[in-house]
Design a protein around this motif. Structure first.
Motif, PDB file in Angstrom:
ATOM      1  N   ASP A 230      54.780  95.422 -88.768  1.00 45.22           N
ATOM      2  CA  ASP A 230      53.591  94.608 -89.083  1.00 45.22           C
ATOM      3  C   ASP A 230      53.978  93.302 -89.779  1.00 45.22           C
ATOM      4  N   LEU A 231      54.934  93.376 -90.725  1.00 47.01           N
ATOM      5  CA  LEU A 231      55.270  92.169 -91.496  1.00 47.01           C
ATOM      6  C   LEU A 231      56.007  91.139 -90.642  1.00 47.01           C
ATOM      7  N   VAL A 232      56.882  91.603 -89.766  1.00 51.22           N
ATOM      8  CA  VAL A 232      57.579  90.638 -88.893  1.00 51.22           C
ATOM      9  C   VAL A 232      56.557  89.968 -87.979  1.00 51.22           C
ATOM     10  N   LYS A 233      55.652  90.754 -87.409  1.00 52.17           N
ATOM     11  CA  LYS A 233      54.606  90.166 -86.544  1.00 52.17           C
ATOM     12  C   LYS A 233      53.752  89.169 -87.337  1.00 52.17           C
ATOM     13  N   SER A 234      53.380  89.551 -88.587  1.00 52.61           N
ATOM     14  CA  SER A 234      52.506  88.687 -89.392  1.00 52.61           C
ATOM     15  C   SER A 234      53.185  87.368 -89.748  1.00 52.61           C
ATOM     16  N   VAL A 235      54.456  87.445 -90.113  1.00 50.20           N
ATOM     17  CA  VAL A 235      55.118  86.193 -90.530  1.00 50.20           C
ATOM     18  C   VAL A 235      55.352  85.290 -89.317  1.00 50.20           C
ATOM     19  N   ALA A 237      53.273  85.191 -86.710  1.00 54.39           N
ATOM     20  CA  ALA A 237      51.944  84.635 -86.413  1.00 54.39           C
ATOM     21  C   ALA A 237      51.595  83.518 -87.398  1.00 54.39           C
ATOM     22  N   LYS A 238      51.917  83.720 -88.690  1.00 56.38           N
ATOM     23  CA  LYS A 238      51.572  82.730 -89.718  1.00 56.38           C
ATOM     24  C   LYS A 238      52.310  81.418 -89.526  1.00 56.38           C
ATOM     25  N   THR A 239      53.537  81.507 -89.006  1.00 57.15           N
ATOM     26  CA  THR A 239      54.361  80.304 -88.883  1.00 57.15           C
ATOM     27  C   THR A 239      54.348  79.737 -87.466  1.00 57.15           C
ATOM     28  N   GLY A 240      53.687  80.437 -86.552  1.00 58.12           N
ATOM     29  CA  GLY A 240      53.640  79.961 -85.161  1.00 58.12           C
ATOM     30  C   GLY A 240      54.976  80.079 -84.446  1.00 58.12           C
ATOM     31  N   LEU A 241      55.880  80.915 -84.970  1.00 54.79           N
ATOM     32  CA  LEU A 241      57.195  81.074 -84.330  1.00 54.79           C
ATOM     33  C   LEU A 241      57.179  82.267 -83.370  1.00 54.79           C
ATOM     34  N   LYS A 242      58.149  82.270 -82.465  1.00 53.96           N
ATOM     35  CA  LYS A 242      58.302  83.382 -81.512  1.00 53.96           C
ATOM     36  C   LYS A 242      59.577  84.149 -81.862  1.00 53.96           C
ATOM     37  N   GLU A 243      59.705  85.357 -81.328  1.00 47.71           N
ATOM     38  CA  GLU A 243      60.897  86.182 -81.560  1.00 47.71           C
ATOM     39  C   GLU A 243      62.169  85.388 -81.256  1.00 47.71           C
ATOM     40  N   ASP A 244      62.131  84.576 -80.178  1.00 48.21           N
ATOM     41  CA  ASP A 244      63.320  83.824 -79.762  1.00 48.21           C
ATOM     42  C   ASP A 244      63.731  82.766 -80.787  1.00 48.21           C
ATOM     43  N   ASP A 245      62.794  82.365 -81.664  1.00 50.62           N
ATOM     44  CA  ASP A 245      63.123  81.358 -82.681  1.00 50.62           C
ATOM     45  C   ASP A 245      63.898  81.961 -83.845  1.00 50.62           C
TER      46      ASP A 245
END
Ligand code: UT7
Length: 326
Positions: A230-235, A237-245
């Motif tokens: 949940d926290l990885v997904k939330s951070v 989403a909050k920063t507009g970054l993707k997993e690849d970033d």
């Protein structure tokens, strides 16, 4: 706007190695069980060094790598659930031993999420302009809190310390985002009591009581996987970054299976999750600092890399920090 950037890291582990085979001589366990259920192969156990000894060594190394002098430190925060004493704090002992004469100092308790909470506190002091240079330490001697006859807990933990220096910068990098969370309703799943209530007006006599860690392993496991996911997904989403970033995820080092499950639920390659728990076990508030310092020592990080540091632990507590390496 000021940003908190990481300008130095350090770590310290006691020399004494305790392997799974060594543990099998103390309790009814095996290397096969511990390795397959947790990924842990060995851990370091203090032969007398205290939490403040470990914290001091890691703090000294972080200071040296930052090139600051001790007198330039404004604040020392030590995250720990195993202080030498309730007072003085570990941070005050470290302050005196380092010669950080201008620094305020206090300990912070958020169990295994302690370093993340301490980074959050330090970041807000830096962003609001109150302090420039802050030493953040996670240090534990969990070995003194274990029931060494309980195989379900004594195989999991180790002693150690990790530290970092956070410093004020105009650069738009460093600590980019922080999320903290707590769920006191689940607090009974992971406990370490303090001094029991005792005074002339209390009837129950608990004078022989020795506080040790107790745990509902399966509940903590579920909480851990959910928290990381949940926290990885939330951070993100909050920063507009993707997993690849994201270059690396440094999760609290408790159990390789927790990290594997979280990686699967997140759809992030396990290769991005740094792990060293095979060598140190779970050192509570120290794991993320030790891992980060090892990554620096191994030259894994370069300017612009984004990392997610994510922790969970007793309380229950959890938290995540998104860092852009400077
Ligand atoms: O910072 C947070 C700290 N805590 C954690 O991260 C803990 C999270 N939880 C876990 O990592 C796992 O729950 C454990 C590793 C603690 C336990 O793994 P599990 O797969 O949940 O095992 P279990 O508790 O369901 O126990 C399975 C069996 C039991 O035997 P029976 O009842 O099936 O006969 C245990 O008695 O394994 C037994 N067992 C052991 N056997 C050999 C428990 N500990 C051991 C051991 N060696 N050390």
């Amino acid at each position: 706007m000021r940003h908190a950037i990481i300008i130095g890291t350090g770590s310290y582990l006691p020399d004494n190695r305790l392997t799974n085979d060594d543990l099998a001589k103390l309790v009814d366990t095996s290397d096969e069980w511990i390795t397959s259920r947790t990924g842990i192969k060995e851990r370091r156990i203090s032969t007398g060094e205290t939490t403040s000894d470990l914290a001091y060594e890691a703090g000294k190394r972080a200071l040296s790598s930052s090139k600051l002098s001790a007198e330039e430190l404004d604040l020392i925060i030590c995250a720990t659930i195993t202080p030498d004493s309730f007072m003085p704090s570990v941070a005050c002992i470290v302050q005196q031993r380092l010669g950080a004469y201008h620094a305020a100092a206090f300990d912070l308790t958020a169990a295994c999420t302690g370093l993340i909470y301490a980074m959050a506190v330090a970041t807000s002091f830096i962003e609001n302009g109150m302090y420039k240079n802050i030493l953040v330490i996670g240090a534990e001697t969990l070995s003194k809190t274990l029931d060494w006859s309980d195989r379900s807990t004594c195989v999991l933990f180790g002693d150690g310390s990790g530290a970092m220096i956070l410093s004020s910068s105009e650069q738009k990098s460093g600590i980019m985002n922080v999320i903290l969370s707590s769920d006191g309703g689940k607090r009974e799943h992971l406990c370490l009591p303090a001094i029991p209530m005792a005074n002339p007006f209390v009837k129950k006599d608990e004078t022989d009581f020795r506080p040790t860690i107790s745990m509902n392993g399966q509940e903590v496991f579920k909480f851990a996987v959910r928290s990381i996911t949940d926290l990885v997904k939330s951070v993100l989403a909050k920063t507009g970054l993707k997993e690849d970033d994201i270059k690396y995820v440094v999760a609290h080092q408790a159990n390789a299976r927790i990290i594997e499950h979280a990686a699967k639920f997140l759809g992030i390659s396990l290769d991005k999750f740094f792990m060293n728990l095979d060598r140190y076990g779970n050192t509570s508030a120290a794991t993320i600092g030790i891992a980060l310092d090892e990554m620096v020592q191994n030259k894994l990080l370069k300017s612009g890399d984004r990392l997610i540091l994510v922790g969970f632990g007793g309380g229950m507590t959890s938290g995540v920090v998104l860092v852009e390496w400077n």
